[in-house]
Scaffold this motif. Sequence first.
Motif, PDB file in Angstrom:
ATOM      1  N   THR A 156      40.557 -20.142  -4.558  1.00  0.00           N
ATOM      2  CA  THR A 156      39.266 -19.617  -5.017  1.00  0.00           C
ATOM      3  C   THR A 156      38.125 -20.600  -4.763  1.00  0.00           C
ATOM      4  N   ALA A 157      38.402 -21.700  -4.058  1.00  0.00           N
ATOM      5  CA  ALA A 157      37.410 -22.762  -3.874  1.00  0.00           C
ATOM      6  C   ALA A 157      36.151 -22.289  -3.147  1.00  0.00           C
ATOM      7  N   LEU A 158      36.305 -21.452  -2.126  1.00  0.00           N
ATOM      8  CA  LEU A 158      35.134 -20.983  -1.386  1.00  0.00           C
ATOM      9  C   LEU A 158      34.280 -20.058  -2.247  1.00  0.00           C
ATOM     10  N   LEU A 159      34.913 -19.159  -2.955  1.00  0.00           N
ATOM     11  CA  LEU A 159      34.195 -18.272  -3.863  1.00  0.00           C
ATOM     12  C   LEU A 159      33.504 -19.072  -4.976  1.00  0.00           C
ATOM     13  N   PHE A 160      34.181 -20.084  -5.480  1.00  0.00           N
ATOM     14  CA  PHE A 160      33.641 -20.997  -6.493  1.00  0.00           C
ATOM     15  C   PHE A 160      32.355 -21.657  -5.985  1.00  0.00           C
ATOM     16  N   ALA A 161      32.432 -22.239  -4.790  1.00  0.00           N
ATOM     17  CA  ALA A 161      31.275 -22.935  -4.223  1.00  0.00           C
ATOM     18  C   ALA A 161      30.115 -21.983  -3.971  1.00  0.00           C
ATOM     19  N   LEU A 162      30.400 -20.813  -3.438  1.00  0.00           N
ATOM     20  CA  LEU A 162      29.335 -19.834  -3.164  1.00  0.00           C
ATOM     21  C   LEU A 162      28.709 -19.312  -4.453  1.00  0.00           C
ATOM     22  N   THR A 163      29.503 -19.179  -5.494  1.00  0.00           N
ATOM     23  CA  THR A 163      28.977 -18.751  -6.792  1.00  0.00           C
ATOM     24  C   THR A 163      28.000 -19.791  -7.335  1.00  0.00           C
TER      25      THR A 163
ATOM     26  N   ASP B  28      40.971 -22.652 -27.784  1.00  0.00           N
ATOM     27  CA  ASP B  28      39.589 -23.098 -27.963  1.00  0.00           C
ATOM     28  C   ASP B  28      38.550 -22.238 -27.246  1.00  0.00           C
ATOM     29  N   TYR B  29      38.988 -21.444 -26.288  1.00  0.00           N
ATOM     30  CA  TYR B  29      38.062 -20.647 -25.475  1.00  0.00           C
ATOM     31  C   TYR B  29      38.625 -19.242 -25.279  1.00  0.00           C
ATOM     32  N   GLU B  30      37.738 -18.329 -24.945  1.00  0.00           N
ATOM     33  CA  GLU B  30      38.188 -17.005 -24.510  1.00  0.00           C
ATOM     34  C   GLU B  30      38.640 -17.185 -23.072  1.00  0.00           C
ATOM     35  N   TYR B  31      39.938 -17.249 -22.888  1.00  0.00           N
ATOM     36  CA  TYR B  31      40.501 -17.527 -21.575  1.00  0.00           C
ATOM     37  C   TYR B  31      40.543 -16.248 -20.751  1.00  0.00           C
ATOM     38  N   LYS B  32      40.039 -16.338 -19.522  1.00  0.00           N
ATOM     39  CA  LYS B  32      40.051 -15.185 -18.616  1.00  0.00           C
ATOM     40  C   LYS B  32      40.837 -15.539 -17.368  1.00  0.00           C
ATOM     41  N   GLU B  33      41.437 -14.539 -16.773  1.00  0.00           N
ATOM     42  CA  GLU B  33      42.198 -14.760 -15.555  1.00  0.00           C
ATOM     43  C   GLU B  33      41.447 -14.276 -14.331  1.00  0.00           C
ATOM     44  N   ASP B  34      40.134 -14.107 -14.444  1.00  0.00           N
ATOM     45  CA  ASP B  34      39.308 -13.773 -13.293  1.00  0.00           C
ATOM     46  C   ASP B  34      39.295 -14.971 -12.351  1.00  0.00           C
ATOM     47  N   ARG B  35      39.024 -14.720 -11.081  1.00  0.00           N
ATOM     48  CA  ARG B  35      38.987 -15.805 -10.100  1.00  0.00           C
ATOM     49  C   ARG B  35      37.830 -16.762 -10.370  1.00  0.00           C
ATOM     50  N   ILE B  36      36.722 -16.218 -10.842  1.00  0.00           N
ATOM     51  CA  ILE B  36      35.549 -17.003 -11.205  1.00  0.00           C
ATOM     52  C   ILE B  36      35.065 -16.510 -12.563  1.00  0.00           C
ATOM     53  N   VAL B  37      34.722 -17.432 -13.452  1.00  0.00           N
ATOM     54  CA  VAL B  37      34.139 -17.064 -14.737  1.00  0.00           C
ATOM     55  C   VAL B  37      32.834 -17.845 -14.876  1.00  0.00           C
ATOM     56  N   VAL B  38      31.746 -17.120 -15.100  1.00  0.00           N
ATOM     57  CA  VAL B  38      30.446 -17.743 -15.328  1.00  0.00           C
ATOM     58  C   VAL B  38      30.066 -17.472 -16.776  1.00  0.00           C
ATOM     59  N   ASP B  39      29.859 -18.533 -17.541  1.00  0.00           N
ATOM     60  CA  ASP B  39      29.447 -18.414 -18.933  1.00  0.00           C
ATOM     61  C   ASP B  39      28.344 -19.436 -19.166  1.00  0.00           C
ATOM     62  N   GLY B  40      27.130 -18.965 -19.286  1.00  0.00           N
ATOM     63  CA  GLY B  40      26.001 -19.874 -19.417  1.00  0.00           C
ATOM     64  C   GLY B  40      25.877 -20.719 -18.166  1.00  0.00           C
ATOM     65  N   ASN B  41      25.866 -22.037 -18.340  1.00  0.00           N
ATOM     66  CA  ASN B  41      25.744 -22.896 -17.165  1.00  0.00           C
ATOM     67  C   ASN B  41      27.094 -23.410 -16.655  1.00  0.00           C
ATOM     68  N   LEU B  42      28.193 -22.890 -17.218  1.00  0.00           N
ATOM     69  CA  LEU B  42      29.532 -23.283 -16.765  1.00  0.00           C
ATOM     70  C   LEU B  42      30.087 -22.257 -15.785  1.00  0.00           C
ATOM     71  N   VAL B  43      30.514 -22.753 -14.616  1.00  0.00           N
ATOM     72  CA  VAL B  43      31.209 -21.927 -13.632  1.00  0.00           C
ATOM     73  C   VAL B  43      32.607 -22.505 -13.511  1.00  0.00           C
ATOM     74  N   SER B  44      33.613 -21.700 -13.849  1.00  0.00           N
ATOM     75  CA  SER B  44      34.997 -22.177 -13.752  1.00  0.00           C
ATOM     76  C   SER B  44      35.774 -21.262 -12.812  1.00  0.00           C
ATOM     77  N   SER B  45      36.832 -21.814 -12.231  1.00  0.00           N
ATOM     78  CA  SER B  45      37.588 -21.075 -11.227  1.00  0.00           C
ATOM     79  C   SER B  45      39.063 -21.463 -11.292  1.00  0.00           C
ATOM     80  N   ARG B  46      39.905 -20.715 -10.584  1.00  0.00           N
ATOM     81  CA  ARG B  46      41.363 -20.814 -10.749  1.00  0.00           C
ATOM     82  C   ARG B  46      42.064 -21.903  -9.947  1.00  0.00           C
ATOM     83  N   GLY B  47      41.751 -22.065  -8.650  1.00  0.00           N
ATOM     84  CA  GLY B  47      42.510 -23.029  -7.861  1.00  0.00           C
ATOM     85  C   GLY B  47      42.083 -23.069  -6.409  1.00  0.00           C
ATOM     86  N   PRO B  48      42.879 -23.696  -5.542  1.00  0.00           N
ATOM     87  CA  PRO B  48      42.498 -23.883  -4.148  1.00  0.00           C
ATOM     88  C   PRO B  48      42.094 -22.581  -3.440  1.00  0.00           C
TER      89      PRO B  48
END
Length: 193
Positions: free
Chosen positions: A162-169, A140-160
């Motif tokens: 990457t949580a700090l990088l996720f929050a800072l992003t 359903d999506y273009e799946y990426k294995e980057d630690r953080i993926v920003v697409d429009g207003n969605l910020v997605s991340s991989r796991g525990p």
Amino acid sequence: MTKALLLIANGSEEIEFVTPYDVFVRAGIQAVSAGVELTEHWAVASRGVKIVPDTTVQELPPVDALAEEYDILVLPGGAPGAKTFCGSEKVKEILRAFYGKEGKIVGTICAASTAIKAAGLHYSKSLTSHPSVKDELTSDYEYKEDRIVVDGNLVSSRGPGTALLFALTIVEKALGAEKRKEVEGPMVLSSVL
């Protein structure tokens, strides 16, 4: 003041919930947590830590009012918690109210990225998740294995991890690069996350 709503359920990953909450407060973002389908006044997170949320999703204002009041919505991972999010009609309504709405940010980390699909949201072209749920998302999506993926207003991340990088992003997306640097300094953040 920028406001963030963070959801939590039994089985949510502690690090993925607490880290964004902590980083948001450091950045001057008002953080509010809401429990989803809890049987007690607390959530038992994936490693057994009990977390008492500020409120529950049932006690929140109507969904339209939520989308006006809050700027950021975060769903932590942890497989059991993510399954609760995916099965909750209220969570899916909240996601639909925030997702793709101008000026709002939706953050999903780890297995919680599956809630985007469960809510029937396909505006974003790309996202990431924990590798364990990758196969649920690739068709359903273009799946990426980057630690953080920003697409429009969605910020997605991989796991525990990457949580700090996720929050800072999310802080940077909401308040700018200078605010992110201001938060990173006192945290004595390593140059490599």
